[in-house]
Design an enzyme around this catalytic site. Structure first.
Site, mmCIF file in Angstrom:
data_model
loop_
_atom_site.group_PDB
_atom_site.id
_atom_site.type_symbol
_atom_site.label_atom_id
_atom_site.label_comp_id
_atom_site.label_asym_id
_atom_site.label_seq_id
_atom_site.Cartn_x
_atom_site.Cartn_y
_atom_site.Cartn_z
ATOM 1 N N THR A 180 97.682 2.992 32.732
ATOM 2 C CA THR A 180 98.665 2.915 33.828
ATOM 3 C C THR A 180 99.954 2.338 33.267
ATOM 4 O O THR A 180 99.974 1.801 32.160
ATOM 5 C CB THR A 180 98.212 1.967 34.961
ATOM 6 O OG1 THR A 180 98.320 0.609 34.510
ATOM 7 C CG2 THR A 180 96.794 2.261 35.411
ATOM 8 N N ASP A 181 101.021 2.390 34.009
ATOM 9 C CA ASP A 181 102.202 1.607 33.658
ATOM 10 C C ASP A 181 102.052 0.242 34.357
ATOM 11 O O ASP A 181 101.071 -0.026 35.048
ATOM 12 C CB ASP A 181 103.490 2.345 34.051
ATOM 13 C CG ASP A 181 104.701 1.803 33.277
ATOM 14 O OD1 ASP A 181 104.596 0.709 32.687
ATOM 15 O OD2 ASP A 181 105.757 2.457 33.266
ATOM 16 N N TRP A 182 103.008 -0.604 34.170
ATOM 17 C CA TRP A 182 102.991 -2.015 34.585
ATOM 18 C C TRP A 182 102.632 -2.183 36.071
ATOM 19 O O TRP A 182 103.355 -1.732 36.944
ATOM 20 C CB TRP A 182 104.383 -2.598 34.302
ATOM 21 C CG TRP A 182 104.525 -4.054 34.543
ATOM 22 C CD1 TRP A 182 104.800 -4.666 35.741
ATOM 23 C CD2 TRP A 182 104.414 -5.096 33.567
ATOM 24 N NE1 TRP A 182 104.869 -6.015 35.561
ATOM 25 C CE2 TRP A 182 104.638 -6.313 34.231
ATOM 26 C CE3 TRP A 182 104.157 -5.115 32.196
ATOM 27 C CZ2 TRP A 182 104.613 -7.546 33.580
ATOM 28 C CZ3 TRP A 182 104.133 -6.341 31.549
ATOM 29 C CH2 TRP A 182 104.359 -7.528 32.236
#
Ligand code: BGC
Length: 756
Positions: free
Chosen positions: A311-313
């Site tokens: 995932t991203d942040w």
């Protein structure tokens, strides 16, 4: 050194050094038996071990102080580490706590973290990832390269490869095996604050650069101590938000997705990229992190990606706090895992593995589904050789931050710089010129580097590499104080000593005005207008009143509008974000020690409200019908001048008919008709005259960068196959349709017909 880890660190250091004697392992992993090893290991793992592997935390969560305000100097916190790594079995850590560290501190961090991880019954090492996006930008004294947009301007994939190779070396030298790079989003909207992180607006150029960089990072065997795993990002449609603002909605048709936004990723997948990061935003109304069609049907089943999906942040959490497609964190986790996520960049809470375990215990996610992700993650850890050697001694990397690496960065910067205008051959400047330098970007190393430089936003000079020169410092070092005078003139948006600059210009031969931007990344709403602040235009106008030639040097991550002042300048140089050696590179070009060969990797707009890409679909054809000028950029994609002249002649096609399975060879002769050696990017465009969906006015289908001595000629050959001229049709499938095609190389044209 943190006292409580002294003894532990010493033992580990000794262990590391003995592992690196001449008989040391070469980090070579036998790929064939990895799957068996993973399966055997997984049999020994509990559910806690498995969900821990799918969890990535920020180093902030393992460090002394408040995670959002860490204690300085940075120190790992034993209690927090034990909880995260031993109790929760977290398998991956990312980033630096706020700013760059020394190589020694990185080694100390990794010694400590891996030693704690080894205490687990499984002993599985930690996979550490970082945004080493233009060099190892979170390690002090590492080599900092031009940002991707500047690399794209070189049109030289070898330079992207070299950048990747050296970055991999210096990142492993910092004990880190994984970089969150390259960005393979298309840079097709200048308003987007991450345009400079891309390889520009063209699919072919970005694909070639992306593949080259990926190969540079990973090499033939990512387990070698000089290689790191790449992470393609941000899949899919991240860069084309409707508003131009980061992380807001994108609306992209399937046809466009396939033709413009998937190919860069597909090319890097085919080149073996190991990991991928997902788009934080929403596409067509659906947050990408819950879109099973994109993450599984497309990425896994159709594009054949076998690596780790990250995932991203904080993006799983955002599914309920921002996107509101889930009523709580737990539901959000289930949705993301169902869609196809392998690892969550959590990274600022400890709940993820706990909730994921509950979901499995409650039968809401099957353990078989967890096993698929864990298998991929462990496979990567084996491929990176982390089980045998989680990291190597610092001494193994004598070239870290070396002059040799700086030279490579300088070469890339030199080839990136793009000469946009050169009236009356004002450039190169005579060596004895008296020069006024002014403007907000003239004396800033941060502006040359951009975001993700020692800190996230790259705006803190405290961590700048010592000994690297700003543009005005490099020019002064070269010509001396007698010839170079500097006054700031204006900050980014406020006049300072404009009158002084204008007065000083009167006694000079030439005035160089450095315009542009302070550093930034990611923030939605960081920019509401592509025009530069009025103060910068005013500075140019006032300085120009002195009647001396004016050169604009643009140090900026995206093309900011210069229409208002361009006519006042005889010369314009686009420097992009050329990195730590950028100041020197600009000097080399201005003084003619380097003949510029950069070409714009994006269309340079003339007006904020006219942001068409070069390959737009017929807007100018419509405009012609209304006698308007809809496509009227300041400078075209692919534009870039040289100090020599190139003449093109004899554009020739060996056949006028192309058939399925066949190819046409295009030849063209390019001559350096000027007086000095120079590099030229020979660009081949094709126009589909009529197609079942509106064809682009033209598409770049091939290019080659060549180097010619004065009066030297080269006959270049390009092959065109039916696949090269295909497009995505109404049914979302690639197709090459029968009909007539125009070929253009520089000002020359020819045509051919495709028949099935
Ligand atoms: C960015 C990513 C980056 C990640 C880790 C995110 O906010 O969108 O590009 O890799 O942070 O720092």
């Amino acid at each position: 050194m943190q006292p409580r880890f002294n003894i532990l660190a010493a033992i580990l250091l000794l262990f590391t050094l003995t592992q690196c004697l001449p008989s040391q392992r070469q980090g070579k992993v036998k790929l064939d038996d990895i799957d068996d090893k993973v399966k055997a290991l997984m049999k020994t793992m509990t559910l806690e071990d498995k969900v821990g592997e799918m969890t990535q935390l920020s180093i902030d969560m393992l460090s002394e102080g408040n995670p959002y305000n860490l204690q300085e100097p940075h120190q790992l916190a034993e209690g927090k580490m034990n909880e995260a790594l031993l109790t929760l079995r977290v398998g991956s850590i990312l980033n630096a706590g706020g700013h760059a560290y020394t190589q020694e501190h990185w080694h100390e961090i990794m010694n400590t973290i891996q030693a704690v991880a080894k205490k687990k019954s499984t002993g599985i090492p930690i996979l550490y990832g970082i945004d080493a996006i233009h060099g190892t930008n979170y390690t002090i004294d590492a080599t900092l390269f031009p940002q991707q947009i500047a690399l794209a301007a070189t049109w030289n994939p070898d330079l992207a490869h070299e950048t990747g190779k050296i970055t991999a070396y210096e990142t492993r030298a910092s004990a880190i095996p994984w970089t969150f790079s390259p960005v393979l989003d298309m840079g097709r909207d200048a308003r987007w604050p991450r345009l400079w992180e891309t390889f520009g607006e063209d699919v072919l150029l970005a694909s070639r650069m992306g593949v080259a960089m990926t190969k540079g990072y990973q090499g033939e065997n990512v387990g070698y101590p000089e290689k790191v795993a790449a992470c393609m990002k941000h899949f899919l449609g991240y860069s084309v938000t409707l508003t131009g603002k980061d992380r807001t909605q994108a609306w992209v048709s399937d046809v466009q997705l396939r033709e413009y936004f998937m190919p860069t990723f597909q090319a890097a997948i085919d080149a073996g990229a190991k990991t991928i990061m997902i788009n934080s935003g929403e596409m067509n109304g659906i947050p990408v992190h819950v879109n099973k069609h994109i993450l599984t049907d497309l990425l896994r089943n159709e594009m054949g990606f076998k690596g780790v999906v990250l995932t991203d942040w904080e993006d799983i959490k955002y599914l309920f706090s921002r996107h509101r497609v889930a009523k709580n964190y737990k539901t959000a986790i289930k949705m993301a895992i169902d869609a196809g996520i392998d690892m969550s960049m959590v990274p600022m809470d400890l709940e993820f593995p706990v909730l994921l375990k509950e979901l499995v215990r409650e039968g809401k996610i099957s353990e078989a589904r967890i096993d698929e992700s864990v298998h991929r993650i462990l496979r990567l850890k084996y491929e990176l050789n982390l089980f045998d050697m989680p990291f190597y001694s610092k001494e193994r990397y004598p070239d870290f931050g070396s002059d040799k690496h700086a030279e490579a960065s300088l070469n890339a910067a030199r080839e990136a710089i793009t000469l946009l205008k050169n009236e009356k051959n004002i450039l190169p400047l005579a060596a004895d010129s008296k020069i006024l330098v002014t403007g907000p970007t003239a004396n800033s190393l941060n502006c040359l580097n951009g975001g993700w430089t020692h800190t996230w936003q790259g705006d803190d000079p405290k961590y700048n590499t010592t000994g690297k020169l700003t543009f005005v410092e490099a020019l002064t070092e070269k010509l001396g104080k007698e010839q170079v005078s500097y006054v700031e003139g204006t900050t980014f948006d406020e006049a300072k000593d404009v009158a002084k600059a204008a007065e000083m210009a009167k006694n000079m031969d030439v005035a160089i005005v450095c315009l542009g931007e302070m550093t930034y990344t990611e923030k939605p709403g960081d920019l509401d207008d592509l025009d530069l602040p009025e103060a910068q235009y005013n500075l140019v106008k006032e300085v120009a009143k002195a009647g001396k030639p004016v050169i604009l040097v643009l140090i900026e991550g995206r093309p900011r509008i210069v229409r208002q002042v361009e006519p006042l300048a005889d010369g314009v140089l686009m420097a992009y974000l050329p990195g730590d050696e950028g100041g020197q590179a600009i000097v080399d070009v201005l003084l003619g020690e380097v003949n510029p060969s950069g070409k714009l990797p994006v269309t340079y707009p003339r007006y904020s409200n006219s942001l068409l890409t070069y390959d737009h679909k017929g807007t100018d054809r419509i405009a012609r019908d209304f006698s308007t000028n809809a496509f009227n950029p300041q400078w075209e994609f692919g534009h870039g001048l040289s100090y020599t002249d190139f003449t093109y002649k004899d554009l020739h096609l060996d056949f006028r008919e192309l058939r399925a399975g066949g190819e046409i060879t295009v030849t063209v002769t390019v001559t350096n008709s000027g007086n000095q050696a120079g590099k030229e990017v020979v660009q081949l465009y094709v126009t589909d005259k009529v197609a079942s969906i509106t064809p682009s006015v033209k598409r770049l289908r091939d290019f080659q960068k060549i180097n010619l001595k004065p009066k030297e000629s080269k006959v270049l050959k390009f092959k065109i196959t039916p696949e090269d001229i295909a497009f995505v049709g109404q049914d979302s499938k690639w197709i090459t349709e029968e009909g007539e095609f125009d070929v253009q190389v520089a000002g020359l044209t020819a045509n051919f017909f495709y028949m099935d």
